[in-house]
Design an enzyme around this catalytic site. Sequence first.
Site, mmCIF file in Angstrom:
data_model
loop_
_atom_site.group_PDB
_atom_site.id
_atom_site.type_symbol
_atom_site.label_atom_id
_atom_site.label_comp_id
_atom_site.label_asym_id
_atom_site.label_seq_id
_atom_site.Cartn_x
_atom_site.Cartn_y
_atom_site.Cartn_z
ATOM 1 N N ASP A 155 41.206 26.990 42.044
ATOM 2 C CA ASP A 155 40.669 28.569 41.842
ATOM 3 C C ASP A 155 42.038 28.367 40.234
ATOM 4 O O ASP A 155 42.946 28.227 41.200
ATOM 5 C CB ASP A 155 41.207 29.204 42.630
ATOM 6 C CG ASP A 155 41.041 30.600 42.314
ATOM 7 O OD1 ASP A 155 40.844 31.344 41.222
ATOM 8 O OD2 ASP A 155 41.142 31.690 43.040
ATOM 9 N N ASP B 59 43.441 31.461 39.570
ATOM 10 C CA ASP B 59 44.863 32.456 39.543
ATOM 11 C C ASP B 59 45.952 31.627 40.765
ATOM 12 O O ASP B 59 45.663 31.525 41.643
ATOM 13 C CB ASP B 59 43.789 33.176 40.068
ATOM 14 C CG ASP B 59 42.827 33.894 39.808
ATOM 15 O OD1 ASP B 59 43.236 33.697 38.233
ATOM 16 O OD2 ASP B 59 41.532 35.172 39.553
ATOM 17 N N LYS C 183 35.121 49.888 34.072
ATOM 18 C CA LYS C 183 35.755 49.264 33.782
ATOM 19 C C LYS C 183 34.460 48.704 32.845
ATOM 20 O O LYS C 183 34.671 47.188 32.885
ATOM 21 C CB LYS C 183 34.505 49.625 34.927
ATOM 22 C CG LYS C 183 33.659 48.460 35.750
ATOM 23 C CD LYS C 183 32.597 48.312 36.748
ATOM 24 C CE LYS C 183 31.355 47.131 37.596
ATOM 25 N NZ LYS C 183 32.761 46.607 38.112
#
Length: 249
Positions: free
Chosen positions: A89, A91, A238
């Site tokens: 991942d 992040d 969004k």
Amino acid sequence: MNFRAVFRGRVTGKVLAQQSGAKNYREATMCTSSASGQDMTNWLWSIYNETKKQTEALIPVISKNSVNPNTIFANNEMSLHDIEIYGFDYDYTLAFYSRHLHTLIFNIARDILIQEHRYPEGLREYEYIPNFVVRGLHYDVQKALLMKIDAFHYIQLGTVYRGLHPVPDKEVIAMYDGCHVPLENMSDFYGKSSHGHTMKQFMDIFSLPEMNLLCCVNDYFMKHNIDYEPVHLYKDVKVKRPEQNSEQW
């Protein structure tokens, strides 16, 4: 592979076999394999230690002085021999973000609203507020309210905000006929809101500037008595949210 080390190990093995009076080729081969393996092991350890030193020098964040051993846990029930593919991942693992990331996302999204959606230029006066929101908050898309809801779907009074200002508890209770939010109005664990789910939960680190922007735009509209549709505002923010690609940051 270090062929010189392997060759040196084989020669050493033959010498040891001769000195120990090996009676046959099998014994000599065993000595050769043992010496060669030991030499290769030493070489691999030297490469590992050198690489470790370089890594600690280049990335102090993951050095031994920066990692708390009490926060690292091992999975003893899994055998790495059974794993064929490893995934990472990005992040905060392979990619580390600076403290300016959220400000950058906020500014880009705010400018997109102004330039592409013709939102008021006055929104440029708003800047990202670092400590205003945290992950895990819920946003009522239809009422434009940001709040904290516990695991039993009860609104935590005192945490409800409209724009940048808190909403009185009495008003919250009147709007929701109490403090409980029905399950059918909640988004799922990952914060995805489908049809009929009016409560969007912001879960990831990239949601912080998104919540900030929603609150700032709501605040601007209320200050200037501008009539607007909260659902469309939510959709605009969004849809125009910058891509969450680690390589960009």
